[in-house]
Design a protein around this motif. Structure first.
Motif, PDB file in Angstrom:
ATOM      1  N   THR A  20     -10.152 -15.809   1.124  1.00  0.00           N
ATOM      2  CA  THR A  20     -10.552 -14.422   1.399  1.00  0.00           C
ATOM      3  C   THR A  20      -9.776 -13.845   2.573  1.00  0.00           C
ATOM      4  O   THR A  20      -9.311 -12.695   2.532  1.00  0.00           O
ATOM      5  CB  THR A  20     -12.060 -14.356   1.695  1.00  0.00           C
ATOM      6  N   VAL A  21      -9.618 -14.656   3.634  1.00  0.00           N
ATOM      7  CA  VAL A  21      -8.882 -14.193   4.813  1.00  0.00           C
ATOM      8  C   VAL A  21      -7.418 -13.912   4.466  1.00  0.00           C
ATOM      9  O   VAL A  21      -6.842 -12.900   4.873  1.00  0.00           O
ATOM     10  CB  VAL A  21      -8.981 -15.229   5.951  1.00  0.00           C
ATOM     11  N   VAL A  22      -6.780 -14.837   3.702  1.00  0.00           N
ATOM     12  CA  VAL A  22      -5.373 -14.673   3.332  1.00  0.00           C
ATOM     13  C   VAL A  22      -5.188 -13.435   2.468  1.00  0.00           C
ATOM     14  O   VAL A  22      -4.277 -12.622   2.688  1.00  0.00           O
ATOM     15  CB  VAL A  22      -4.863 -15.930   2.601  1.00  0.00           C
ATOM     16  N   VAL A  23      -6.065 -13.282   1.465  1.00  0.00           N
ATOM     17  CA  VAL A  23      -5.962 -12.116   0.580  1.00  0.00           C
ATOM     18  C   VAL A  23      -6.176 -10.825   1.372  1.00  0.00           C
ATOM     19  O   VAL A  23      -5.464  -9.833   1.189  1.00  0.00           O
ATOM     20  CB  VAL A  23      -6.979 -12.223  -0.573  1.00  0.00           C
ATOM     21  N   SER A  24      -7.144 -10.843   2.276  1.00  0.00           N
ATOM     22  CA  SER A  24      -7.404  -9.653   3.092  1.00  0.00           C
ATOM     23  C   SER A  24      -6.206  -9.313   3.977  1.00  0.00           C
ATOM     24  O   SER A  24      -5.837  -8.145   4.125  1.00  0.00           O
ATOM     25  CB  SER A  24      -8.647  -9.887   3.964  1.00  0.00           C
ATOM     26  N   ALA A  25      -5.605 -10.370   4.570  1.00  0.00           N
ATOM     27  CA  ALA A  25      -4.426 -10.145   5.413  1.00  0.00           C
ATOM     28  C   ALA A  25      -3.281  -9.559   4.597  1.00  0.00           C
ATOM     29  O   ALA A  25      -2.567  -8.647   5.051  1.00  0.00           O
ATOM     30  CB  ALA A  25      -3.994 -11.456   6.069  1.00  0.00           C
ATOM     31  N   LEU A  27      -3.563  -7.767   1.848  1.00  0.00           N
ATOM     32  CA  LEU A  27      -3.906  -6.384   1.512  1.00  0.00           C
ATOM     33  C   LEU A  27      -3.681  -5.451   2.693  1.00  0.00           C
ATOM     34  O   LEU A  27      -3.178  -4.336   2.537  1.00  0.00           O
ATOM     35  CB  LEU A  27      -5.372  -6.314   1.058  1.00  0.00           C
ATOM     36  N   VAL A  28      -4.059  -5.928   3.892  1.00  0.00           N
ATOM     37  CA  VAL A  28      -3.846  -5.109   5.089  1.00  0.00           C
ATOM     38  C   VAL A  28      -2.358  -4.877   5.324  1.00  0.00           C
ATOM     39  O   VAL A  28      -1.915  -3.759   5.624  1.00  0.00           O
ATOM     40  CB  VAL A  28      -4.489  -5.774   6.327  1.00  0.00           C
ATOM     41  N   ALA A  29      -1.551  -5.970   5.191  1.00  0.00           N
ATOM     42  CA  ALA A  29      -0.105  -5.851   5.395  1.00  0.00           C
ATOM     43  C   ALA A  29       0.513  -4.903   4.382  1.00  0.00           C
ATOM     44  O   ALA A  29       1.356  -4.058   4.720  1.00  0.00           O
ATOM     45  CB  ALA A  29       0.549  -7.229   5.297  1.00  0.00           C
ATOM     46  N   PHE A  30       0.091  -5.014   3.105  1.00  0.00           N
ATOM     47  CA  PHE A  30       0.621  -4.137   2.065  1.00  0.00           C
ATOM     48  C   PHE A  30       0.235  -2.679   2.325  1.00  0.00           C
ATOM     49  O   PHE A  30       1.031  -1.762   2.144  1.00  0.00           O
ATOM     50  CB  PHE A  30       0.103  -4.580   0.697  1.00  0.00           C
ATOM     51  N   THR A  31      -1.016  -2.485   2.766  1.00  0.00           N
ATOM     52  CA  THR A  31      -1.485  -1.127   3.059  1.00  0.00           C
ATOM     53  C   THR A  31      -0.696  -0.501   4.205  1.00  0.00           C
ATOM     54  O   THR A  31      -0.292   0.665   4.144  1.00  0.00           O
ATOM     55  CB  THR A  31      -2.983  -1.149   3.413  1.00  0.00           C
ATOM     56  N   LEU A  32      -0.468  -1.306   5.274  1.00  0.00           N
ATOM     57  CA  LEU A  32       0.310  -0.800   6.407  1.00  0.00           C
ATOM     58  C   LEU A  32       1.742  -0.478   6.004  1.00  0.00           C
ATOM     59  O   LEU A  32       2.305   0.555   6.398  1.00  0.00           O
ATOM     60  CB  LEU A  32       0.304  -1.830   7.540  1.00  0.00           C
ATOM     61  N   TYR A  33       2.348  -1.367   5.205  1.00  0.00           N
ATOM     62  CA  TYR A  33       3.727  -1.139   4.742  1.00  0.00           C
ATOM     63  C   TYR A  33       3.812   0.132   3.909  1.00  0.00           C
ATOM     64  O   TYR A  33       4.723   0.951   4.084  1.00  0.00           O
ATOM     65  CB  TYR A  33       4.196  -2.340   3.928  1.00  0.00           C
ATOM     66  N   SER A  34       2.841   0.291   2.992  1.00  0.00           N
ATOM     67  CA  SER A  34       2.844   1.494   2.142  1.00  0.00           C
ATOM     68  C   SER A  34       2.667   2.750   2.975  1.00  0.00           C
ATOM     69  O   SER A  34       3.314   3.781   2.733  1.00  0.00           O
ATOM     70  CB  SER A  34       1.727   1.390   1.098  1.00  0.00           C
ATOM     71  N   ALA A  35       1.785   2.657   3.978  1.00  0.00           N
ATOM     72  CA  ALA A  35       1.543   3.824   4.821  1.00  0.00           C
ATOM     73  C   ALA A  35       2.771   4.205   5.624  1.00  0.00           C
ATOM     74  O   ALA A  35       3.154   5.379   5.690  1.00  0.00           O
ATOM     75  CB  ALA A  35       0.369   3.536   5.763  1.00  0.00           C
ATOM     76  N   PHE A  36       3.425   3.205   6.249  1.00  0.00           N
ATOM     77  CA  PHE A  36       4.639   3.481   7.021  1.00  0.00           C
ATOM     78  C   PHE A  36       5.756   4.016   6.129  1.00  0.00           C
ATOM     79  O   PHE A  36       6.501   4.916   6.518  1.00  0.00           O
ATOM     80  CB  PHE A  36       5.105   2.230   7.750  1.00  0.00           C
ATOM     81  N   SER A  37       5.877   3.458   4.913  1.00  0.00           N
ATOM     82  CA  SER A  37       6.911   3.924   3.983  1.00  0.00           C
ATOM     83  C   SER A  37       6.663   5.366   3.592  1.00  0.00           C
ATOM     84  O   SER A  37       7.585   6.177   3.501  1.00  0.00           O
ATOM     85  CB  SER A  37       6.933   3.034   2.736  1.00  0.00           C
TER      86      SER A  37
END
Length: 205
Positions: A20-25, A27-37
């Protein structure tokens, strides 16, 4: 037996928690990358107002702008330097405009032609020189160019078409009213200047 079951449950809970922690991390990383892009993409876009309506306008890269300005600069120089007429003041004006766009390599060629009486012969023969650009190859990485054009020489008794190929380097300098592109041609030389077509004009008495 009870201890084994307890160990299995603890192991299962640990695996589920880590997963759960790995998947959440992720998802957070993907969300941040998408937002910055998305933010970066929006910042690279330019909008203009047309009757109060914002319209997306394309913004060219700095390299594309430099390519276009370099080609325009090279063509402008050749137009000024090779457009000549049997008028001393006009030739002086066009050559002066041309020499603002080039370093001493252009001055040397102008001086060589002047010493040979080239410009005096144009006036004496009532000749008109003009030039048409065929193509300009610019290498932005190397900051050099190759110019391909045709030179037309018209005299009262004849017409001559010549192929002109020149090469040189380009460097950036401050923009001025006499050098609007902020570029300077350096190490300029003519590599080909050969006759293509000669036409004799018929004379009537």
């Amino acid at each position: 037996m009870i201890i084994q079951n307890l160990e299995k449950k603890i192991r299962t809970v640990t695996i589920v928690t880590v997963t759960t922690v790995v998947v959440s991390a992720c998802l957070v990383a993907f969300t941040l990358y998408s937002a910055f892009s998305m933010v970066e993409k929006e910042q690279s876009q330019v909008y203009v107002l047309s009757n109060g309506i914002p319209l997306l306008a394309e913004r060219t890269s700095q390299q594309e702008d430099l390519m276009i300005e370099s080609m325009s600069h090279v063509e402008m120089f050749h137009q000024f330097f090779f457009t000549l007429s049997p008028d001393d003041e006009y030739m002086e004006w066009t050559l002066k405009k041309a020499l603002y766009l080039i370093d001493e390599s252009g001055v040397k060629q102008r001086n060589t032609l002047k010493e040979k009486g080239f410009y005096q012969n144009i006036v004496a023969a009532s000749a008109v020189f003009s030039i048409i650009t065929d193509s300009i190859n610019v290498d932005i990485e190397k900051m050099d160019f190759t110019y391909f054009g045709k030179q037309f020489i018209e005299r009262p008794s004849s017409k001559l078409v010549r192929r002109l190929v020149t090469k040189g380097m380009i460097k950036q300098v401050p923009r001025t009213p006499n050098n609007p592109h902020g570029l300077l041609i350096t190490n300029w030389r003519t590599v080909e200047n050969e006759d293509l077509k000669y036409t004799s004009k018929s004379t009537r008495l």
